[in-house]
Design an enzyme around this catalytic site. Structure first.
Site, mmCIF file in Angstrom:
data_model
loop_
_atom_site.group_PDB
_atom_site.id
_atom_site.type_symbol
_atom_site.label_atom_id
_atom_site.label_comp_id
_atom_site.label_asym_id
_atom_site.label_seq_id
_atom_site.Cartn_x
_atom_site.Cartn_y
_atom_site.Cartn_z
ATOM 1 N N TYR A 16 2.609 7.746 26.935
ATOM 2 C CA TYR A 16 1.361 8.502 27.003
ATOM 3 C C TYR A 16 0.272 7.691 27.689
ATOM 4 O O TYR A 16 0.148 6.484 27.448
ATOM 5 C CB TYR A 16 0.874 8.837 25.590
ATOM 6 C CG TYR A 16 1.728 9.846 24.877
ATOM 7 C CD1 TYR A 16 1.923 11.118 25.385
ATOM 8 C CD2 TYR A 16 2.328 9.513 23.657
ATOM 9 C CE1 TYR A 16 2.700 12.035 24.700
ATOM 10 C CE2 TYR A 16 3.105 10.427 22.974
ATOM 11 C CZ TYR A 16 3.290 11.695 23.503
ATOM 12 O OH TYR A 16 4.056 12.597 22.829
ATOM 13 N N LYS A 58 -0.654 -3.894 -7.082
ATOM 14 C CA LYS A 58 -1.376 -2.706 -6.614
ATOM 15 C C LYS A 58 -0.798 -2.221 -5.279
ATOM 16 O O LYS A 58 -0.163 -3.013 -4.565
ATOM 17 C CB LYS A 58 -2.867 -3.034 -6.451
ATOM 18 C CG LYS A 58 -3.150 -4.101 -5.385
ATOM 19 C CD LYS A 58 -4.585 -4.588 -5.442
ATOM 20 C CE LYS A 58 -4.848 -5.659 -4.398
ATOM 21 N NZ LYS A 58 -6.148 -6.332 -4.626
ATOM 22 N N ARG A 114 -19.356 -6.682 -5.268
ATOM 23 C CA ARG A 114 -18.467 -5.523 -5.312
ATOM 24 C C ARG A 114 -18.474 -5.004 -6.740
ATOM 25 O O ARG A 114 -19.305 -4.199 -7.093
ATOM 26 C CB ARG A 114 -17.068 -5.923 -4.824
ATOM 27 C CG ARG A 114 -16.169 -4.754 -4.549
ATOM 28 C CD ARG A 114 -14.876 -5.148 -3.867
ATOM 29 N NE ARG A 114 -13.969 -5.916 -4.724
ATOM 30 C CZ ARG A 114 -12.731 -6.248 -4.370
ATOM 31 N NH1 ARG A 114 -12.255 -5.908 -3.189
ATOM 32 N NH2 ARG A 114 -11.959 -6.935 -5.185
ATOM 33 N N MET A 132 3.562 8.035 18.327
ATOM 34 C CA MET A 132 3.675 8.208 16.877
ATOM 35 C C MET A 132 5.070 7.813 16.398
ATOM 36 O O MET A 132 5.231 7.220 15.342
ATOM 37 C CB MET A 132 3.389 9.672 16.526
ATOM 38 C CG MET A 132 3.254 9.931 15.047
ATOM 39 S SD MET A 132 3.181 11.681 14.661
ATOM 40 C CE MET A 132 1.630 12.152 15.392
#
Ligand SMILES: *Cc1c(COP(=O)(O)O)cnc(C)c1O
Length: 374
Positions: A262, A35, A133, A309
């Protein structure tokens, strides 16, 4: 061309599957859980190695994940983990997938679709033994199964449950879940219902709870060479398949009082050099401040300031020979040093799974496929 990438060592992946095959009981089947693009490692590549190593089948969560395997001509059984919405059921039939169906109404719908297609469709049933779940609550499993076995166009091909905590030292809740699952299996046997595939273990359960192996185990993280926790059993030779690397693109020489990045979260008290790495939280590296390190020339370079980023700055005071173009390892090993997914996870109070799946597709994947000489 980007000087930041994810490396996937396919030879190590095959080696991990080989070591797991050697470690397990011969008759125990493996379901390879691929997955989420095999936790970022490439679902098709991991599925290929898994199938070559003789696994029973594959597991994914979304229909799209299953379709993309089928479209790459992968014909192995595919079990869909989790719960299906009614509108997803036609695709399960069409692509020959095995959904988990845990309620009578949905089973009747699926049986009707199978009848129209002139087929007999396999399903697995999930029993909720304490995870709260997915699945039918353990006390209610037998009445549901009796209903499901009446449906002509469905085959109940397997039954599963899932551990909430299999990889910690304290196994008491896992053992409670196991006893609930065993009580369901006992009732199934007493009722004379056939149940060819019983499975409960993820990687943690496989390593530490041999009594819960049953017919099959569902392995996601272990073949990728990452242990589900720091305390579970180790299999010698299993090593991480994924590494994340970049290159130094600039070096800055800080003067006392200079700030970095930053928010000015780091201020130099002395003159020292820093290296700039062209990778940041936009690539899946955690957003940290003055926490953690990367490897350059086999040594640790601490992260300074808050990473951006697209950039991360590291202190190279202790690595004065570092230069532009040098490789920096964010996750993986270099020389004798290693930064594991677990270590990175600890910087943001998370788990290794989150770090593995977190590396974005923006980072190119490089598949290494050298034959090992040993
Ligand atoms: C993801 C998942 C697994 C695989 O877990 P690992 O710890 O990665 O081995 C097994 N079973 C279910 C139901 C899952 O969702």
């Amino acid at each position: 061309m980007r000087p930041a990438w994810v490396e996937i060592d396919l030879a190590q992946l095959r080696e991990n599957f080989r070591l797991i095959n050697q470690d397990k009981q011969p008759q125990l089947q493996i379901l390879s859980v691929v997955k989420n693009n095999a936790y970022g490692h490439g679902a098709v590549e991991v599925a290929g190695a898994a199938i070559a190593s003789g696994v029973w089948g594959l597991a994914v969560v979304t229909i799209d994940e299953a379709i993309s395997l089928r479209e790459r001509d992968i014909r192995a059984p595919i079990l869909l983990l989790g719960e299906r919405m009614p509108e997803e059921l036609p695709a399960c039939l069409h692509y020959d997938l095995i959904p988990c169906i845990n309620e009578a109404k949905k089973a009747v719908m699926y049986a009707e679709l199978a009848l129209k297609a002139g087929r007999r469709a396999p399903i697995h049933v999930e029993v909720d033994t304490g995870m709260s779940r997915y699945g039918v609550r353990w006390e209610k499993a037998l009445p549901l199964l009796l209903e499901l076995f009446k449906l002509e166009n469905l085959t109940v091909a397997g039954i599963m449950s899932h551990f909430a905590m299999s990889d910690e030292k304290d196994k008491s809740f896992a053992l409670l879940q196991l006893s609930r699952f065993n009580s369901v299996l006992q009732r199934i046997e007493n009722a004379g219902l056939p149940m060819p595939l019983r499975h409960m273990c993820n990687s943690g359960g496989y390593l530490d709870l041999p009594r819960a192996h049953f017919d099959m185990v569902r392995l996601g993280i272990l073949p990728l060479g990452v242990y589900p926790s720091a305390v579970c059993r180790r299999i010698p030779g299993i090593r991480p398949v994924m590494a994340v690397k970049t290159r130094i693109v600039a070096i800055q020489h800080l003067q006392p009082g200079d700030c970095v990045g930053y928010g000015m979260r780091y201020q130099a008290r002395r003159a020292h050099p820093i290296a700039v790495l062209p990778i940041g939280y936009g690539d899946g590296f955690p957003r940290v401040r003055n926490t953690g390190s990367v490897l350059i020339r086999g040594r640790r370079a601490p992260i300074v300031g808050g990473n951006a980023m697209d950039a991360t700055m590291v202190d190279i005071t202790e690595i004065p020979e570092a230069g532009v173009g040098d490789e920096a390892v964010l996750m993986g090993s270099q020389g004798k040093e290693q930064i594991s997914a677990h270590e990175i996870a600890s910087w943001k109070s998370s788990v290794s799974y989150d770090i593995l799946v977190g590396w974005r597709s923006r980072l190119p994947r490089r598949f290494l496929d050298e034959r090992r000489s040993e």
